[in-house]
Scaffold this motif. Sequence first.
Motif, PDB file in Angstrom:
ATOM      1  N   ASN A 439       0.850  -1.241   0.020  1.00 38.53           N
ATOM      2  CA  ASN A 439       0.098   0.110   0.007  1.00 38.53           C
ATOM      3  C   ASN A 439       0.928   1.349  -0.018  1.00 38.53           C
ATOM      4  O   ASN A 439       1.658   1.283   0.824  1.00 38.53           O
ATOM      5  CB  ASN A 439      -1.051  -0.051   1.164  1.00 38.53           C
ATOM      6  CG  ASN A 439      -1.483  -1.404   1.445  1.00 38.53           C
ATOM      7  OD1 ASN A 439      -1.320  -1.918   2.532  1.00 38.53           O
ATOM      8  ND2 ASN A 439      -2.287  -1.765   0.728  1.00 38.53           N
ATOM      9  N   ALA A 440       0.750   2.074  -1.050  1.00 36.04           N
ATOM     10  CA  ALA A 440       1.650   3.124  -1.044  1.00 36.04           C
ATOM     11  C   ALA A 440       0.746   4.397  -1.852  1.00 36.04           C
ATOM     12  O   ALA A 440      -0.144   4.323  -2.488  1.00 36.04           O
ATOM     13  CB  ALA A 440       3.015   2.995  -1.820  1.00 36.04           C
ATOM     14  N   GLY A 441       1.235   5.703  -1.346  1.00 33.86           N
ATOM     15  CA  GLY A 441       0.584   6.723  -2.057  1.00 33.86           C
ATOM     16  C   GLY A 441       1.340   8.127  -1.707  1.00 33.86           C
ATOM     17  O   GLY A 441       2.266   8.317  -0.813  1.00 33.86           O
ATOM     18  N   LEU A 442       1.045   9.132  -2.223  1.00 32.62           N
ATOM     19  CA  LEU A 442       1.796  10.420  -2.219  1.00 32.62           C
ATOM     20  C   LEU A 442       0.795  11.510  -2.527  1.00 32.62           C
ATOM     21  O   LEU A 442       0.200  11.257  -3.738  1.00 32.62           O
ATOM     22  CB  LEU A 442       2.836  10.347  -3.001  1.00 32.62           C
ATOM     23  CG  LEU A 442       4.106  11.837  -2.877  1.00 32.62           C
ATOM     24  CD1 LEU A 442       4.428  11.770  -1.426  1.00 32.62           C
ATOM     25  CD2 LEU A 442       5.020  11.752  -3.969  1.00 32.62           C
ATOM     26  N   ARG A 443       0.850  12.471  -1.811  1.00 30.52           N
ATOM     27  CA  ARG A 443       0.135  13.752  -2.078  1.00 30.52           C
ATOM     28  C   ARG A 443       0.936  14.891  -1.941  1.00 30.52           C
ATOM     29  O   ARG A 443       1.668  15.220  -0.959  1.00 30.52           O
ATOM     30  CB  ARG A 443      -1.235  13.928  -1.225  1.00 30.52           C
ATOM     31  CG  ARG A 443      -1.949  15.138  -1.897  1.00 30.52           C
ATOM     32  CD  ARG A 443      -3.150  14.977  -0.654  1.00 30.52           C
ATOM     33  NE  ARG A 443      -4.442  15.902  -1.371  1.00 30.52           N
ATOM     34  CZ  ARG A 443      -5.702  15.841  -1.661  1.00 30.52           C
ATOM     35  NH1 ARG A 443      -5.857  14.295  -1.727  1.00 30.52           N
ATOM     36  NH2 ARG A 443      -6.513  16.531  -2.352  1.00 30.52           N
ATOM     37  N   PHE A 444       0.860  15.851  -3.281  1.00 26.62           N
ATOM     38  CA  PHE A 444       1.575  17.084  -3.051  1.00 26.62           C
ATOM     39  C   PHE A 444       0.565  18.286  -2.834  1.00 26.62           C
ATOM     40  O   PHE A 444      -0.500  18.194  -3.626  1.00 26.62           O
ATOM     41  CB  PHE A 444       2.148  17.401  -4.181  1.00 26.62           C
ATOM     42  CG  PHE A 444       2.868  18.678  -4.451  1.00 26.62           C
ATOM     43  CD1 PHE A 444       3.965  19.127  -3.684  1.00 26.62           C
ATOM     44  CD2 PHE A 444       2.121  19.722  -5.277  1.00 26.62           C
ATOM     45  CE1 PHE A 444       4.282  20.619  -3.858  1.00 26.62           C
ATOM     46  CE2 PHE A 444       2.486  21.069  -5.179  1.00 26.62           C
ATOM     47  CZ  PHE A 444       3.749  21.731  -4.422  1.00 26.62           C
ATOM     48  N   SER A 445       0.739  19.042  -1.805  1.00 29.71           N
ATOM     49  CA  SER A 445      -0.416  20.116  -1.650  1.00 29.71           C
ATOM     50  C   SER A 445       0.360  21.493  -1.596  1.00 29.71           C
ATOM     51  O   SER A 445       1.479  21.924  -1.194  1.00 29.71           O
ATOM     52  CB  SER A 445      -1.001  20.174  -0.220  1.00 29.71           C
ATOM     53  OG  SER A 445      -1.789  18.798  -0.272  1.00 29.71           O
ATOM     54  N   TYR A 446      -0.411  22.394  -2.308  1.00 32.78           N
ATOM     55  CA  TYR A 446       0.049  23.961  -2.390  1.00 32.78           C
ATOM     56  C   TYR A 446      -1.089  24.617  -1.777  1.00 32.78           C
ATOM     57  O   TYR A 446      -2.241  24.483  -2.172  1.00 32.78           O
ATOM     58  CB  TYR A 446       0.441  24.225  -3.805  1.00 32.78           C
ATOM     59  CG  TYR A 446       0.524  25.874  -3.816  1.00 32.78           C
ATOM     60  CD1 TYR A 446       1.753  26.675  -3.532  1.00 32.78           C
ATOM     61  CD2 TYR A 446      -0.472  26.513  -4.334  1.00 32.78           C
ATOM     62  CE1 TYR A 446       1.755  28.041  -3.884  1.00 32.78           C
ATOM     63  CE2 TYR A 446      -0.424  27.939  -4.409  1.00 32.78           C
ATOM     64  CZ  TYR A 446       0.695  28.525  -4.099  1.00 32.78           C
ATOM     65  OH  TYR A 446       0.778  29.854  -4.257  1.00 32.78           O
ATOM     66  N   GLU A 447      -0.715  25.556  -0.856  1.00 25.85           N
ATOM     67  CA  GLU A 447      -1.777  26.498  -0.392  1.00 25.85           C
ATOM     68  C   GLU A 447      -1.145  27.983   0.118  1.00 25.85           C
ATOM     69  O   GLU A 447      -0.154  28.121   0.337  1.00 25.85           O
ATOM     70  CB  GLU A 447      -2.077  25.778   0.918  1.00 25.85           C
ATOM     71  CG  GLU A 447      -3.211  26.677   1.711  1.00 25.85           C
ATOM     72  CD  GLU A 447      -3.979  25.575   2.462  1.00 25.85           C
ATOM     73  OE1 GLU A 447      -4.589  24.676   2.119  1.00 25.85           O
ATOM     74  OE2 GLU A 447      -3.896  25.759   3.752  1.00 25.85           O
ATOM     75  N   ALA A 448      -2.206  28.862  -0.490  1.00 25.17           N
ATOM     76  CA  ALA A 448      -2.020  30.239  -0.270  1.00 25.17           C
ATOM     77  C   ALA A 448      -3.100  30.663   0.651  1.00 25.17           C
ATOM     78  O   ALA A 448      -4.394  30.621   0.311  1.00 25.17           O
ATOM     79  CB  ALA A 448      -1.985  30.852  -1.784  1.00 25.17           C
ATOM     80  N   LYS A 449      -2.715  31.714   1.443  1.00 22.83           N
ATOM     81  CA  LYS A 449      -3.547  32.438   2.235  1.00 22.83           C
ATOM     82  C   LYS A 449      -3.464  33.819   2.295  1.00 22.83           C
ATOM     83  O   LYS A 449      -2.217  34.253   2.445  1.00 22.83           O
ATOM     84  CB  LYS A 449      -3.612  31.712   3.682  1.00 22.83           C
ATOM     85  CG  LYS A 449      -4.031  30.240   3.857  1.00 22.83           C
ATOM     86  CD  LYS A 449      -4.219  29.571   5.454  1.00 22.83           C
ATOM     87  CE  LYS A 449      -4.698  28.312   5.564  1.00 22.83           C
ATOM     88  NZ  LYS A 449      -4.569  27.756   6.612  1.00 22.83           N
ATOM     89  N   GLU A 450      -4.495  34.510   2.261  1.00 21.97           N
ATOM     90  CA  GLU A 450      -4.346  35.974   2.532  1.00 21.97           C
ATOM     91  C   GLU A 450      -5.559  36.686   3.438  1.00 21.97           C
ATOM     92  O   GLU A 450      -6.483  35.868   3.483  1.00 21.97           O
ATOM     93  CB  GLU A 450      -4.668  36.776   0.951  1.00 21.97           C
ATOM     94  CG  GLU A 450      -4.549  38.157   1.000  1.00 21.97           C
ATOM     95  CD  GLU A 450      -5.026  38.767  -0.286  1.00 21.97           C
ATOM     96  OE1 GLU A 450      -4.900  39.876  -0.448  1.00 21.97           O
ATOM     97  OE2 GLU A 450      -5.147  37.945  -1.341  1.00 21.97           O
ATOM     98  N   VAL A 451      -4.780  37.340   4.305  1.00 22.60           N
ATOM     99  CA  VAL A 451      -5.576  38.147   5.220  1.00 22.60           C
ATOM    100  C   VAL A 451      -5.492  39.628   5.475  1.00 22.60           C
ATOM    101  O   VAL A 451      -4.654  40.307   4.986  1.00 22.60           O
ATOM    102  CB  VAL A 451      -5.189  37.589   6.568  1.00 22.60           C
ATOM    103  CG1 VAL A 451      -5.597  35.953   7.003  1.00 22.60           C
ATOM    104  CG2 VAL A 451      -3.730  37.669   7.125  1.00 22.60           C
TER     105      VAL A 451
END
Length: 745
Positions: A439-451
């Motif tokens: 069982n194997a897996g990979l996730r790449f996440s990019y996140e931008a936040k503005e306040v």
Amino acid sequence: MSVERNASFQVSRTSTRIGLRLIAFSVFLLLEAATLPAANAQNFNKPAPAKEVTHLRDILVTAQKREQLIQDVSLPITAFDADQLDTLKVRDLGDLTVGIPNVGLDEIGTSRGTANFSIRGLGINSSIPTIDPTVGVFVDGVYMGTNAMVLYDAFDLEGIEVLRGPQGVLFGRNVVGGAVLLNTKAPTDQYEARLRSAVEGGGKAPNMYVSGTLNAPLTDTLRARFTIYSNQDQGWFENEYDDRAFGAQDTLMLRPVFSWQPTDTLSLTLRYEYQDRDGDGAAVQNTVRFDRRSHDFSVNNDGFLDTRIHILSTRLDWTVPLGNGTVTNIFGWRDAQADALSSMDELASTTALRNLETLLRAEQFSNELRYTGVFFDRLQLVTGLYYFTNASDYHERRKLADDPPGRARVQNGGGLYDVDTLGVFMAGDYDLTDWLTLNAGLRFSYEAKEVDVTTIALDLTTCNIVHGPACPSDFRDTETWTSLSPKVGLSYRYDDDTLLYAHWTRGFRSGGYNLRNTHPDIGPGPFDEEQVDNYELGFKSTIGARARLSGALFFSQVEDMQREVAFGLPDGGFAQVVRNTADTDIFGLELEGSLMLTQDLMLRAAMGYIDTEYTEVKFDLNRDNAVDRKDKALEPPRAPTWTYSLGLLHTLDIGSRHRLVSRVNYAYRDKEYNTDRNLGFNRQLKLLKAGVDLHVNDSQWVVSVYGKNLLGQVKHGINGLGGAFSPLAKGRVYGLELTYYFTSI
């Protein structure tokens, strides 16, 4: 909206709500009448067969983005199908808060409907809309972007799945503790209708429910399902200030669903849901004045909660030749508004805060495009793209004690918050042998936040970030984060009935900002992301036709734990600072099982144990102006050592077409701290539930009598303000429910 709500606005809201109920029930009756002739032609009134409720039936789950039997999934999952939810009288997720190993599905309390879920010692104690959850909530595959307005009434559900441990590969951000999946019912190819009403007592005033569902095949390719749900709670609590019922809430929910299948390989499901709530504020107990073992409290202002929510989701499934696979696209939109006021005890001596008004408007869009297929007869592959955006406007108004007397002190603040997230993921189960699977897996996440933040401070003006006029901001910033979430594990099929598994998986909770900024010297952020590495051993076993048992042993390492630390300010107010406070180790054990004691009597049991310890402290948790061993000696919050439950379910056939189903369940949860300073805590809980369902005429009629929290235990919400003010949950509840169900077969 001012603290003293405008009377004409309330009359308008009430008139609108009554009108919507009349329209909705009229539509329900018209649809029933329109489909009745066709239904009669198909023997519409023939009763449905009696439903088996006690045998060890198979439950399908979607924890790995495809339908599987729960016994075949190498993850710790607790799942409830539609019949089980009906039997247990689950009105909302809070009904499941105690009894699942190492799981707390609690409400914040001070802001009704705000979920503060905790799994395996990873939870939050905040109603700040920019504080991301540790437990993700997904409704029909759509991620709920804020904690606010998530703990809503559950109706016409196909099932609920509670996944424990990080789920970062397939579900992405903010699932370091786990995920809760709610799946609503889709239209079927039968004419079907159900009417249900219930009344509950045990408190000061009654609580009444009524719901109706109609399912109809409109054409050979188009099906529809329409559900209306109404809950009129007149208030379980008694407010000692005026001896009147408190806790009233009027809820209306509508859900039309359409399913279209133009070909054998293509299907489209469209869901829309409208929610409208209007009620009192939180029942906030001053634990300095009142015994924590009682439901006593006193506030001179009922407060209020007004929410309106629109949810639209579509799911497209397309069967393709490649890998005998399926392409799935899930689109979601949610627009939510909430105005709330919580009143504190006027005679309190521990704080100058008198009431807290919050206004929130949040709108989100999301889209997941994924592919599932099988290659080489050995590889089960899931891969996809995910996009999510959320925009929140938040305003907070605090009324402090009069100083000088006769002149109210008011604080205003809040901010604007925008989030954009992109994820790419792939997961595979590869059969190395007939018995061993990688069982194997990979996730790449990019996140931008503005306040754009306005610090909450004394302000006698009438600015309002949500409704206007605008408040002057004093902090603007943008930050981005990237993260990799891998998983590697092995599953071993010892025999046809036993599955063993081991894996390492990583989850992360994205960094961010604090819109409830009250401390200009510390500021609203940004704080960094939280990372969890989880190592797990587990098993699932079916023992003949009479028993099932599953268990897991896990060790989690938490790096840069995000916490909200609350403390008092010299002016009598309070500050809530969000920072990466510590690194933590969590060790735990979980067991769940079902055993048929006889052909008609089932025993269900579950147990969870966790042990948490700070390994490094990076923030002054106890506010003594030093980061030292005293901070490290504190216990991490939201981490009760023991949780367990024990239940019996019995079925008695009465003749050939009637059945009596009775159940009793006892659940226990240890004391837990809900503040990092270990000042605020929730007492141990011992919850007893019981009920009897009489199924008449092969379940065409069901009459139910039930009780919840029969020991009258006092359950407090999750409060991060030091424990002086704790929101209360209902005590002992008795209910009577009547269901009428008919279908064509």
